[in-house]
Design a protein around this motif. Sequence first.
Motif, PDB file in Angstrom:
ATOM      1  N   PHE A   1      -2.615   8.236  50.758  1.00 26.05           N
ATOM      2  CA  PHE A   1      -3.191   8.350  49.418  1.00 26.05           C
ATOM      3  C   PHE A   1      -3.667   7.006  48.880  1.00 26.05           C
ATOM      4  CE2 PHE A   1      -0.154  11.776  50.011  1.00 26.05           C
ATOM      5  CZ  PHE A   1      -0.786  12.882  49.484  1.00 26.05           C
ATOM      6  N   VAL A   2      -4.064   6.098  49.784  1.00 24.42           N
ATOM      7  CA  VAL A   2      -4.541   4.801  49.306  1.00 24.42           C
ATOM      8  C   VAL A   2      -5.925   4.522  49.878  1.00 24.42           C
ATOM      9  CG1 VAL A   2      -3.271   3.569  51.141  1.00 24.42           C
ATOM     10  CG2 VAL A   2      -4.021   2.321  49.105  1.00 24.42           C
ATOM     11  N   ALA A   3      -6.829   4.048  48.999  1.00 23.48           N
ATOM     12  CA  ALA A   3      -8.196   3.766  49.442  1.00 23.48           C
ATOM     13  C   ALA A   3      -8.208   2.531  50.333  1.00 23.48           C
ATOM     14  CB  ALA A   3      -9.103   3.566  48.233  1.00 23.48           C
ATOM     15  N   SER A   4      -9.190   2.456  51.191  1.00 22.75           N
ATOM     16  CA  SER A   4      -9.222   1.406  52.218  1.00 22.75           C
ATOM     17  C   SER A   4      -9.389   0.002  51.630  1.00 22.75           C
ATOM     18  CB  SER A   4     -10.342   1.698  53.203  1.00 22.75           C
ATOM     19  OG  SER A   4     -11.559   1.795  52.505  1.00 22.75           O
ATOM     20  N   GLY A   5      -9.890  -0.104  50.415  1.00 22.30           N
ATOM     21  CA  GLY A   5     -10.083  -1.422  49.819  1.00 22.30           C
ATOM     22  C   GLY A   5      -8.781  -2.150  49.502  1.00 22.30           C
ATOM     23  N   SER A   6      -7.667  -1.462  49.557  1.00 23.73           N
ATOM     24  CA  SER A   6      -6.394  -2.036  49.124  1.00 23.73           C
ATOM     25  C   SER A   6      -5.897  -3.116  50.082  1.00 23.73           C
ATOM     26  CB  SER A   6      -5.347  -0.927  49.034  1.00 23.73           C
ATOM     27  OG  SER A   6      -4.072  -1.475  48.818  1.00 23.73           O
ATOM     28  N   THR A   7      -5.331  -4.177  49.510  1.00 28.16           N
ATOM     29  CA  THR A   7      -4.775  -5.251  50.341  1.00 28.16           C
ATOM     30  C   THR A   7      -3.245  -5.223  50.335  1.00 28.16           C
ATOM     31  OG1 THR A   7      -4.896  -6.709  48.433  1.00 28.16           O
ATOM     32  CG2 THR A   7      -6.721  -6.802  49.985  1.00 28.16           C
ATOM     33  N   VAL A   8      -2.699  -4.270  49.564  1.00 23.09           N
ATOM     34  CA  VAL A   8      -1.245  -4.154  49.466  1.00 23.09           C
ATOM     35  C   VAL A   8      -0.698  -3.605  50.783  1.00 23.09           C
ATOM     36  CG1 VAL A   8       0.628  -3.096  48.157  1.00 23.09           C
ATOM     37  CG2 VAL A   8      -1.481  -3.736  47.006  1.00 23.09           C
ATOM     38  N   LYS A   9       0.387  -4.222  51.269  1.00 20.12           N
ATOM     39  CA  LYS A   9       0.952  -3.803  52.566  1.00 20.12           C
ATOM     40  C   LYS A   9       1.954  -2.658  52.401  1.00 20.12           C
ATOM     41  CE  LYS A   9      -1.005  -6.643  55.537  1.00 20.12           C
ATOM     42  NZ  LYS A   9      -1.597  -7.642  54.693  1.00 20.12           N
TER      43      LYS A   9
END
Lengths: 248, 248
Positions: free
Chosen positions: B158-166
């Motif tokens: 449920f997270v968009a690919s732009g996210s940098t959170v690990k």
Amino acid sequence: MRYKIIVAYDGTNFAGFQHQPNQRTIEDVISRAVNKIAKDPEPSIDIFGSGRTDAGVHALGQVIHFDLSIQMTETNMLHALNSLLPLDVEVLQVEIVPDDFHARFNTKGKRYEYRLALGEFVNPFKRNYTGHWKFPIDIKLIQQAITDLEGEHDFSSFVASGSTVKDHVRTIYEASARLDEDSNEIVFEFYGSGFLYNMVRIMVAVLIEIGSKRRPVDDIPRLFEVKDRNQARGTAPASGLYLKQVYY
Amino acid sequence: MRYKIIVAYDGTNFAGFQHQPNQRTIEDVISRAVNKIAKDPEPSIDIFGSGRTDAGVHALGQVIHFDLSIQMTETNMLHALNSLLPLDVEVLQVEIVPDDFHARFNTKGKRYEYRLALGEFVNPFKRNYTGHWKFPIDIKLIQQAITDLEGEHDFSSFVASGSTVKDHVRTIYEASARLDEDSNEIVFEFYGSGFLYNMVRIMVAVLIEIGSKRRPVDDIPRLFEVKDRNQARGTAPASGLYLKQVYY
């Protein structure tokens, strides 16, 4: 075949109803959709509205007619138009009418609503959909004064100078104001035979002045008497005004 | 002196919260107002939001803090900011807080609302303020499935690919959906420890698919299992999303 359509629009991003060069208008976007359905290589079909609305003014039930040689069911026309129109305009209803129906000349009356948001600051979600008044206001004074607008009167004090209409006599069948406590808005409603240029917005401005004690509660009969717009200079903002219904 | 402010904004005409060159952003307009109050010849005061919102996403209660050497009462600051801000942003509340308060690092949770308008056509007055679904949808299936989102889960699907959170583990304390019959909208609410990039809009897209029988009602546990965004490709439109409250 003559089609009568009932249309809602958010007037925020329009320069009003009537066509103007290099401006986005209601007339233009609807006319473009109708001509696309007609498949004319040269757009040739005119549309006729019940009347104009100004830039920023909204409609919940504007009425328009046009003629089309193509025969389509009412439902198909509804879908065809809505699929071609931008999202800030929606056709609510389509009716095939006799050839002597005219959206403008046959109107028997119109109903307008004006929404005035109260409170100190403008709610960001209402800025385009209400007028706004941040000072104290007494709804009872407004309710007392507003009945003076009902009946047949010469509205010369309530018409903007841009108007070319000579006869300023109109009849208001019903005028009311109520406080909507959920939204903290005063909701004005005016049902009349017809309305002059900016007439609703000028009446609302006068009523706001009365409600905030900047004008005596019994001033409206005097304004009918003097027939002078200079005695009622205010115009409530377009954003609060809705053309609600057109009667035939 | 550290000020905490609670802000509402209509996200329609913003390129999102975060500063971007040559774009109108929430951060920029608020930062400009704060620096005007500070009367610094060189704008030097940074503002810190609880988190970003995307272009078109709205806020009913975004929280921001900033430091100002000038001492002002909370009421004066409220008025000063609102008189400088554009009408699509409103400061609802100002609080002077201890210097260790941080709008972003101290958040304990957030509440989002998503409004999904039903019906065949888009209401012109809702186009910027709701998502829209014109096909049949069963609210009961959505209500059954939505509880699977509650609790601590890995939200990698449920997270968009732009996210940098690990770390994609988050806790949702409360997830609900109800049909508002007056407006014919499904209102989703999500209260959780924190939300990943586009997480609410992806969850809503999955729930819409479940409600319209394009996805099995028990698919959410499987999505947690597979940790794969490719199995949940939809993203509900920004226009329906509201950051409702931030908890500290």
